[in-house]
Each structure stands twice: as C-alpha cells, then as structure tokens.
Design a protein around this motif. Structure first.
Motif, mmCIF file in Angstrom:
data_model
loop_
_atom_site.group_PDB
_atom_site.id
_atom_site.type_symbol
_atom_site.label_atom_id
_atom_site.label_comp_id
_atom_site.label_asym_id
_atom_site.label_seq_id
_atom_site.Cartn_x
_atom_site.Cartn_y
_atom_site.Cartn_z
ATOM 1 N N TYR A 75 37.910 33.760 45.723
ATOM 2 C CA TYR A 75 36.863 34.287 44.913
ATOM 3 C C TYR A 75 35.839 35.001 45.768
ATOM 4 O O TYR A 75 35.717 36.008 45.501
ATOM 5 C CB TYR A 75 36.150 32.967 44.260
ATOM 6 C CG TYR A 75 34.857 33.330 43.612
ATOM 7 C CD1 TYR A 75 34.655 34.322 42.228
ATOM 8 C CD2 TYR A 75 33.623 33.184 44.381
ATOM 9 C CE1 TYR A 75 33.556 34.627 41.815
ATOM 10 C CE2 TYR A 75 32.237 33.767 43.776
ATOM 11 C CZ TYR A 75 32.294 34.323 42.508
ATOM 12 O OH TYR A 75 31.148 34.568 41.972
ATOM 13 N N TRP A 76 35.492 34.487 46.894
ATOM 14 C CA TRP A 76 34.379 35.171 47.855
ATOM 15 C C TRP A 76 35.204 36.391 48.128
ATOM 16 O O TRP A 76 34.379 37.453 48.545
ATOM 17 C CB TRP A 76 33.775 34.154 48.844
ATOM 18 C CG TRP A 76 32.731 33.523 48.088
ATOM 19 C CD1 TRP A 76 32.918 32.201 47.928
ATOM 20 C CD2 TRP A 76 31.455 34.059 47.670
ATOM 21 N NE1 TRP A 76 31.785 31.606 47.222
ATOM 22 C CE2 TRP A 76 30.789 32.885 47.088
ATOM 23 C CE3 TRP A 76 31.022 35.087 47.469
ATOM 24 C CZ2 TRP A 76 29.581 32.832 46.657
ATOM 25 C CZ3 TRP A 76 29.559 35.131 46.998
ATOM 26 C CH2 TRP A 76 29.004 34.147 46.626
ATOM 27 N N GLU A 77 36.383 36.146 48.657
ATOM 28 C CA GLU A 77 37.082 37.447 49.411
ATOM 29 C C GLU A 77 37.004 38.870 48.213
ATOM 30 O O GLU A 77 37.003 39.869 48.855
ATOM 31 C CB GLU A 77 38.566 37.154 49.515
ATOM 32 C CG GLU A 77 38.577 36.449 50.790
ATOM 33 C CD GLU A 77 39.971 35.890 51.321
ATOM 34 O OE1 GLU A 77 41.000 36.252 50.532
ATOM 35 O OE2 GLU A 77 40.327 35.396 52.212
ATOM 36 N N LEU A 78 37.265 38.551 46.995
ATOM 37 C CA LEU A 78 37.377 39.691 46.157
ATOM 38 C C LEU A 78 36.038 39.958 45.473
ATOM 39 O O LEU A 78 36.064 41.047 44.778
ATOM 40 C CB LEU A 78 38.355 39.104 44.726
ATOM 41 C CG LEU A 78 39.869 39.053 45.457
ATOM 42 C CD1 LEU A 78 40.676 38.216 44.339
ATOM 43 C CD2 LEU A 78 40.296 40.402 45.734
ATOM 44 N N ARG A 79 35.051 39.120 45.350
ATOM 45 C CA ARG A 79 33.848 39.496 44.597
ATOM 46 C C ARG A 79 33.098 40.341 45.428
ATOM 47 O O ARG A 79 32.801 40.308 46.663
ATOM 48 C CB ARG A 79 33.103 38.393 44.711
ATOM 49 C CG ARG A 79 31.840 38.311 43.706
ATOM 50 C CD ARG A 79 32.329 38.414 42.464
ATOM 51 N NE ARG A 79 31.323 38.384 41.375
ATOM 52 C CZ ARG A 79 31.502 38.450 40.049
ATOM 53 N NH1 ARG A 79 32.855 38.354 39.582
ATOM 54 N NH2 ARG A 79 30.741 38.475 39.288
ATOM 55 N N LEU A 129 46.677 43.109 38.676
ATOM 56 C CA LEU A 129 45.911 42.089 38.750
ATOM 57 C C LEU A 129 46.821 40.731 39.074
ATOM 58 O O LEU A 129 46.354 39.678 39.847
ATOM 59 C CB LEU A 129 45.476 41.880 37.272
ATOM 60 C CG LEU A 129 44.388 40.543 37.261
ATOM 61 C CD1 LEU A 129 43.146 40.611 38.064
ATOM 62 C CD2 LEU A 129 44.293 40.454 35.616
ATOM 63 N N ARG A 130 48.123 40.677 38.892
ATOM 64 C CA ARG A 130 48.792 39.504 39.204
ATOM 65 C C ARG A 130 49.078 39.265 40.619
ATOM 66 O O ARG A 130 49.069 38.284 41.261
ATOM 67 C CB ARG A 130 50.285 39.454 38.426
ATOM 68 C CG ARG A 130 50.096 39.174 36.909
ATOM 69 C CD ARG A 130 51.598 38.959 36.291
ATOM 70 N NE ARG A 130 51.442 38.825 34.864
ATOM 71 C CZ ARG A 130 51.188 37.827 34.231
ATOM 72 N NH1 ARG A 130 50.719 36.677 35.131
ATOM 73 N NH2 ARG A 130 50.932 37.775 32.951
ATOM 74 N N VAL A 131 49.117 40.378 41.109
ATOM 75 C CA VAL A 131 49.081 40.447 42.754
ATOM 76 C C VAL A 131 47.875 39.873 43.407
ATOM 77 O O VAL A 131 48.004 39.095 44.085
ATOM 78 C CB VAL A 131 49.463 42.002 43.365
ATOM 79 C CG1 VAL A 131 49.320 41.991 44.847
ATOM 80 C CG2 VAL A 131 50.815 42.310 42.954
ATOM 81 N N LEU A 132 46.768 40.231 42.806
ATOM 82 C CA LEU A 132 45.158 39.612 43.287
ATOM 83 C C LEU A 132 45.186 38.334 43.116
ATOM 84 O O LEU A 132 44.738 37.498 43.834
ATOM 85 C CB LEU A 132 44.356 40.650 42.765
ATOM 86 C CG LEU A 132 44.158 42.077 43.099
ATOM 87 C CD1 LEU A 132 43.098 42.891 42.521
ATOM 88 C CD2 LEU A 132 43.950 42.000 44.718
ATOM 89 N N ILE A 133 45.779 37.914 41.841
ATOM 90 C CA ILE A 133 45.513 36.487 41.654
ATOM 91 C C ILE A 133 46.951 35.430 41.961
ATOM 92 O O ILE A 133 46.671 34.225 41.754
ATOM 93 C CB ILE A 133 45.310 36.143 40.261
ATOM 94 C CG1 ILE A 133 46.408 36.764 39.219
ATOM 95 C CG2 ILE A 133 44.030 36.908 40.058
ATOM 96 C CD1 ILE A 133 46.071 36.359 37.823
ATOM 97 N N GLU A 134 47.669 36.184 42.807
ATOM 98 C CA GLU A 134 48.976 35.565 43.198
ATOM 99 C C GLU A 134 49.807 34.752 41.951
ATOM 100 O O GLU A 134 50.004 33.564 42.065
ATOM 101 C CB GLU A 134 48.610 34.360 44.101
ATOM 102 C CG GLU A 134 48.089 35.121 45.538
ATOM 103 C CD GLU A 134 47.314 34.100 46.482
ATOM 104 O OE1 GLU A 134 47.672 32.765 46.242
ATOM 105 O OE2 GLU A 134 46.788 34.462 47.453
ATOM 106 N N ASP A 135 50.015 35.568 41.002
ATOM 107 C CA ASP A 135 50.727 34.914 39.804
ATOM 108 C C ASP A 135 51.921 35.936 39.388
ATOM 109 O O ASP A 135 51.886 36.409 38.327
ATOM 110 C CB ASP A 135 49.492 34.955 38.602
ATOM 111 C CG ASP A 135 50.063 34.231 37.362
ATOM 112 O OD1 ASP A 135 51.102 33.272 37.342
ATOM 113 O OD2 ASP A 135 49.918 34.799 36.355
#
Length: 161
Positions: free
Chosen positions: A147-151, A8-14
C-alpha cells in the motif's frame, strides 16, 4: 478497459484473477476516474506521426481533428496505457484532440492492497511447527508495505504534519 485491468492485476499481484473479478476491479478503478474532453495532444516528432497525451491510463478514447471530425482508428495505433498515438500518415489539419476517461491506477492499486490488509488474519513472520507461512498477499504486514509503495503523495511536503 482490458489493458487497464491487466496493468492493475500486475500491480496487485492477481495475474490469475483469483482474488478479484473484472467487475470488482472496474468498481475500484471508477473511484479514481476523470474525463478529458477535447484535450490537445502534443506532437512528439517533427513529421507529426507520433502524438502524446499528458495523461496516462486512458479508456474509451476518441481522437478528433481540429475540424471536430473523429479520426478513424484504422489511421493510427494506440497505446492507451502510456498515452501515445502513432499515425500512419500526417493528420490533416495538424491538430489532434482526445476525448477519453483517465484513471489513477496507482491509487486504485494501493486501495486494493489496503482492503487485502484488512482481510488478512495474521501479520509478520508466522509459522506452524516447522512450516513457515510466506510473506505474500495473505500477510497483513506485506499488504500494508505494498500500500505504501504504491500510494503517491498528494502534496510536495516532505514532512508529515
């Protein structure tokens, strides 16, 4: 859970845990959590050493045999992110079931990007004098794009109604 949090941290750049604590991310993950109970795995290989679950992003996994006996974690290696379980030797009897929680990681990540967009104070290309503010997770336009890329769509419809 740590594998899920890392993904999840990879996907949210955190990657440095700078924006969200593990507890906060777990709260977001639990929004899209569901349970598998005695769900059958599929043997991927003819020698019955590799078994696959139709669900990904699993946690709190327990594998059972057909006799409803838990299989020791020492007897297999687990890839809970992809739902792949590799056994050291053929399980006896030849049926493997899983009890676990599974998560929708992409919906969770897209929700977090939407929260970030709401927190941003500027949108688009912004500059102060000769300094340009980067288009990153501090920019509303960038967050909405992520948001739109991942939704993922909940239907097969190609047109908005």
């Amino acid at each position: 859970m740590s594998q899920l949090l890392d993904e999840l941290r990879v996907l949210i750049e955190d990657s440095n845990s700078e924006d969200f604590t593990d507890e906060k991310l777990t709260m977001y993950l639990n929004k899209y959590r569901d349970t598998l109970d005695d769900y059958p795995l599929t043997a991927e290989t003819d020698d019955y050493l590799v078994w696959i679950c139709d669900y990904k992003y699993l946690d709190n996994r327990v594998l059972d045999s057909a006799t409803d006996t838990p299989i020791s974690e020492d007897d297999y290696s687990a890839d809970d992110i992809n739902g792949i379980y590799t056994f050291d030797e053929e399980p006896d009897p030849l049926a493997v079931y899983i009890k676990a929680q599974y998560y929708d990681l992409y919906k969770t990540a897209s929700d977090i990007w939407l929260v970030r967009a709401a927190r941003c104070s500027f949108s688009g290309a912004v500059g102060l004098g000769d300094e340009t503010i980067p288009q990153d997770k501090g920019n509303k336009e960038y967050c909405i794009k992520k948001y739109w890329e991942l939704r993922q769509s909940d239907s097969n419809s190609m047109e908005r109604e």
